[in-house]
Scaffold this active site. Structure first.
Site, mmCIF file in Angstrom:
data_model
loop_
_atom_site.group_PDB
_atom_site.id
_atom_site.type_symbol
_atom_site.label_atom_id
_atom_site.label_comp_id
_atom_site.label_asym_id
_atom_site.label_seq_id
_atom_site.Cartn_x
_atom_site.Cartn_y
_atom_site.Cartn_z
ATOM 1 N NE ARG A 33 -3.695 -2.304 2.420
ATOM 2 C CZ ARG A 33 -4.617 -2.555 3.342
ATOM 3 N NH1 ARG A 33 -4.839 -1.674 4.303
ATOM 4 N NH2 ARG A 33 -5.315 -3.675 3.305
ATOM 5 N NE ARG B 118 -1.384 4.617 9.170
ATOM 6 C CZ ARG B 118 -2.659 4.236 9.105
ATOM 7 N NH1 ARG B 118 -3.156 3.813 7.963
ATOM 8 N NH2 ARG B 118 -3.428 4.286 10.176
ATOM 9 C CD GLU C 107 -7.934 -1.370 11.248
ATOM 10 O OE1 GLU C 107 -7.806 -2.388 10.545
ATOM 11 O OE2 GLU C 107 -7.680 -0.223 10.858
ATOM 12 C CB SER D 292 -11.473 -3.633 8.872
ATOM 13 O OG SER D 292 -11.195 -2.454 9.584
ATOM 14 N NE ARG E 190 -2.073 -1.856 11.371
ATOM 15 C CZ ARG E 190 -2.863 -0.785 11.257
ATOM 16 N NH1 ARG E 190 -3.943 -0.690 12.010
ATOM 17 N NH2 ARG E 190 -2.575 0.177 10.401
#
Length: 427
Positions: A261, A276, A348, A351, A391
């Site tokens: 990403r 991230r 988070e 999701s 994560r």
């Protein structure tokens, strides 16, 4: 993608649903393009029918010796042959405009999704586990990790920011996490393991909704393919342009892949540490379900992701995302947020989204109900992380840290660690 028939019949309801996501009214523009497109299509069909009819009449007129009628008909056919290509081009242009408008719109939220502008509008549903009490000030993973093999500067020298080099016992721990998650999702939760391509074409990324609106968040290769931002793209598109049997549903798929990403919209966010990244590993969960089963499948998938956190004994909370914080393709999303003692906050880690028929329409993926030979319905698609490996590594480092800088290995990971009981700082 949205159902034009529904918009024609319920324009006010469609605009109201999108308004809950902060979007302005669009139904009138869609219906105007739709009416124009259908008008051109009707004119084109009538012209083609008249051309065919006149062409047949020419031969009949000549056979009867009516040369005058034959010449008149020939002139009419010639004119139609000139006019029809222009109509065909006009139809293509208007249809393309309509598709561009529809493709850019987000999914409509379910009725029970709370309205909100951002993460502040999310609703906490429940918590699991009790955060550990430390008799020392817990550190963030970015402070613990370097002595254990989580090397940020090494990666920066070769790749720049938002990359990390894992060495030795740290690399082993990440591999252990990934293998445990994959084994658990296939063995305990019934997902079928896949090994999909990491490079895909435009139509695959369009099918899951990243194109055309979110191209800047992706990496593209020199030959025009896209590096997948998540295995959702590859494994959801494994059923694109197919008519599935109802008996085969639900289909549950999982994959461990690298993800890529650009993080174009996250300048300044989590630039420190391993949260991230431009490149990371993730266990993706995807389900293809009948419409009436998708809500239950959503809960099932969420429980599958939760089961990893519970097995690792990591405290977390379950959130219902508001309309302003949901991804564009989702009609309802649950977030799982893991407790990070070093940050003194929940962050988070997964999701899980129910996309309804939004992606299925873009991929043209349908199923045929049992007992029917012709009729088909669009499937519902769901996806979620089960979990993001990096994560989860962060969560293990922070929750299992010791005062001397070591990190205890969670019990369920010990069989994957070759006898290593804890990560020890390098001397």
């Amino acid at each position: 993608m949205h159902d034009l028939k529904y918009i024609r019949e319920n324009p006010a309801d469609f605009d109201a649903a999108l308004a809950r996501r902060g979007a302005g009214p669009i139904a009138a523009e869609i219906l105007a393009l739709d009416e124009e497109n259908r008008g051109i299509a009707t004119e084109l069909q009538q012209g083609q029918a008249r051309r065919n009819e006149a062409s047949k009449a020419i031969g009949k007129a000549k056979a009867q010796g009516d040369e005058k009628t034959a010449q008149t008909l020939l002139a009419e056919v010639a004119a139609l042959k000139t006019d029809l290509p222009a109509l065909e081009e006009q139809e293509r242009e208007v249809s393309a405009k309509l598709q561009v408008v529809l493709a850019a719109l987000p999914n409509v939220p379910m009725d029970d999704v709370p309205v909100g502008e951002d993460e502040d509008g999310n609703v906490e549903l429940e918590r699991w586990g009790t955060p550990r009490s430390f008799d020392f000030a817990p550190k963030e993973h970015s402070d613990i990790g370097p002595a254990l093999g989580l090397e940020f500067e090494t990666a920066a020298k070769m790749s720049g920011a938002r990359f990390t080099f894992l060495r030795g016992q740290m690399a082993r721990l990440q591999r252990a996490l990934a293998q445990f998650m994959l084994n658990h999702q296939t063995g305990e939760n019934g997902y079928t393991e896949c090994a999909p391509p990491l490079l895909v074409r435009d139509e695959a990324v369009f099918g899951t909704g990243q194109l055309p609106k979110f191209a800047e968040d992706l990496f593209q290769t020199t030959d025009g393919r896209w590096l997948i931002p998540t295995a959702e793209v590859s494994i959801t598109n494994s059923v694109r342009e197919e008519i599935l049997s109802e008996a085969d549903l639900p289909i549950r798929l999982t994959a461990l892949t690298p993800c890529f990403r650009s993080e174009a919209g996250s300048a300044g966010r989590d630039t420190k540490g391993y949260i991230r990244q431009h490149q990371f590993e993730k266990i993706e969960l995807v389900a293809i379900a009948r419409p009436e089963e998708s809500d239950a499948e959503h809960e099932r998938m969420t429980a599958a992701a939760e089961s990893i956190l519970q097995a690792l004994e990591l405290p977390y909370r379950k959130m219902l995302l508001c309309t302003g914080d949901m991804g564009a393709t989702a009609r309802k999303t649950f977030d799982l947020e893991v407790w990070l003692p070093g940050q003194d906050s929940y962050r988070e880690i997964s999701s899980i989204s129910n996309c309804g028929e939004y992606q299925a329409r873009r991929m043209n993926t349908r199923f045929r109900p049992e007992g029917e030979t012709k009729g088909t319905q669009f499937v519902h698609t769901l996806n979620g992380s089960g979990l993001a490996v990096g994560r989860t590594l962060v969560a293990v480092l922070e929750n299992y840290q010791q005062q001397d800088g070591s990190v205890t290995i969670p019990t369920v990971l010990k069989p994957y660690m070759g006898g290593i009981e804890k990560l020890e700082p390098a001397t």
